[in-house]
Write a protein that holds these residues in place. Structure first.
Motif, PDB file in Angstrom:
ATOM      1  N   HIS A   1       0.837  -1.202   0.000  1.00  0.00           N
ATOM      2  CA  HIS A   1       0.000   0.000   0.000  1.00  0.00           C
ATOM      3  C   HIS A   1       0.877   1.259   0.000  1.00  0.00           C
ATOM      4  CE1 HIS A   1      -3.658  -2.400   0.705  1.00  0.00           C
ATOM      5  NE2 HIS A   1      -2.778  -3.201   1.277  1.00  0.00           N
TER       6      HIS A   1
ATOM      7  N   HIS B   1      -1.183   2.483  -5.982  1.00  0.00           N
ATOM      8  CA  HIS B   1      -1.493   1.058  -5.919  1.00  0.00           C
ATOM      9  C   HIS B   1      -2.994   0.822  -6.005  1.00  0.00           C
ATOM     10  CE1 HIS B   1      -2.151   2.341  -1.748  1.00  0.00           C
ATOM     11  NE2 HIS B   1      -2.959   1.292  -1.630  1.00  0.00           N
TER      12      HIS B   1
ATOM     13  N   ASP C   1      -6.191  -1.517  -4.432  1.00  0.00           N
ATOM     14  CA  ASP C   1      -6.651  -2.421  -3.371  1.00  0.00           C
ATOM     15  C   ASP C   1      -7.590  -3.466  -3.969  1.00  0.00           C
ATOM     16  OD1 ASP C   1      -5.384  -0.942  -1.405  1.00  0.00           O
ATOM     17  OD2 ASP C   1      -7.222  -0.031  -0.618  1.00  0.00           O
TER      18      ASP C   1
ATOM     19  N   HIS D   1      -8.398  -6.830   1.037  1.00  0.00           N
ATOM     20  CA  HIS D   1      -7.812  -5.842   1.953  1.00  0.00           C
ATOM     21  C   HIS D   1      -8.738  -5.545   3.149  1.00  0.00           C
ATOM     22  CE1 HIS D   1      -5.527  -2.550   3.471  1.00  0.00           C
ATOM     23  NE2 HIS D   1      -6.233  -1.585   2.933  1.00  0.00           N
TER      24      HIS D   1
ATOM     25  N   LEU E   1      -3.093   8.233   0.047  1.00  0.00           N
ATOM     26  CA  LEU E   1      -2.546   6.865   0.133  1.00  0.00           C
ATOM     27  C   LEU E   1      -3.564   5.871   0.668  1.00  0.00           C
ATOM     28  CD1 LEU E   1       1.076   7.766   1.218  1.00  0.00           C
ATOM     29  CD2 LEU E   1       0.392   6.662  -0.912  1.00  0.00           C
TER      30      LEU E   1
ATOM     31  N   GLU F   1      -5.332   4.075  -5.336  1.00  0.00           N
ATOM     32  CA  GLU F   1      -4.899   5.050  -4.328  1.00  0.00           C
ATOM     33  C   GLU F   1      -3.504   5.572  -4.650  1.00  0.00           C
ATOM     34  OE1 GLU F   1      -7.308   3.173  -0.501  1.00  0.00           O
ATOM     35  OE2 GLU F   1      -5.351   2.338  -0.994  1.00  0.00           O
TER      36      GLU F   1
HETATM   37 ZN   LIG Z   1      -4.441   0.513  -0.153  1.00  0.00          ZN
END
Ligand SMILES: [Zn+2]
Length: 211
Positions: free
Chosen positions: A48, A52, A54, A58, A146, A170
């Protein structure tokens, strides 16, 4: 064809979530030309960190992993929506009237894009904003923080979006991008059984198939 790189460069001194040292990437040179005829390095990084995507795993026990992602969701037209006036959480009211329609991949441009240091008060998607995006029937969402949420102990934003299999991108960098329609390429690295993966995210002004 104009290409906009909307990803962060991976480096040891990049901004990382809550400035945690464990999130800092480590790039080490395994061999170089001082004692060898080739250059090789090794990267160790939290999934993360940086730009990136998700996967549902997650935040959802038993959820899908990043290698199962339907790539047609992340090679697609998208809409960059200007949210730079918002502080704190992006709510339903902030998103209403922004032309968000069913099937859109929405990229939220906020104040976060204008800072290269981690801000504890970063702009995020508040749960009512996530509910709005779900009800609108979007295909995917991206943001320049982030994490897409903070200060919501039950992670309602992640849960709402992941419950609909909406990919979450993100760590974008959108300072140079004007509101509007672009072609998005945001393919995560194919890591088996992982809950996230790094992405080199790009925006094109035109459909690559047309040129
Ligand atoms: Zn993430």
């Amino acid at each position: 064809m104009k290409i906009y790189d909307i990803s962060m460069a991976i480096s040891q001194d990049m901004q990382v979530y809550k400035n945690r040292d464990a999130m800092r990437p480590q790039l080490s040179v395994m061999r170089d030309y001082t004692d060898s005829n080739a250059y090789e390095s090794q990267l160790s990084m939290h999934l993360h960190t940086g730009t990136h995507m998700d996967a549902p795993l997650h935040m959802v026990q038993g959820g899908d992993t990043i290698d199962k992602l339907d790539l047609s969701k992340v090679i697609t037209w998208c809409k960059v929506v200007d949210m730079t006036e918002v502080s704190g959480g992006i709510t339903r009211q902030d998103l209403e009237g922004k032309g968000i329609e069913k099937g859109d991949f929405v990229l939220l441009k906020t104040k976060n894009s204008f800072s290269d240091t981690f801000d504890d008060e970063f702009v995020f998607v508040e749960k009512s904003g996530a509910a709005f995006l779900k009800e609108a029937g979007i295909k995917g969402v991206g943001i320049d923080s982030l994490g897409i949420e903070r200060s919501q102990p039950d992670h309602e934003t992640h849960a709402t979006l992941m419950g609909e299999d909406i990919p979450i991108l993100e760590g974008l960098r959108l300072a140079a991008i004007e509101e509007g329609r672009y072609f998005l390429l945001a393919v995560p690295v194919r890591i088996a059984d992982a809950e996230a993966a790094p992405v080199r995210a790009l925006l094109l002004q035109n459909d690559p198939m047309d040129s």
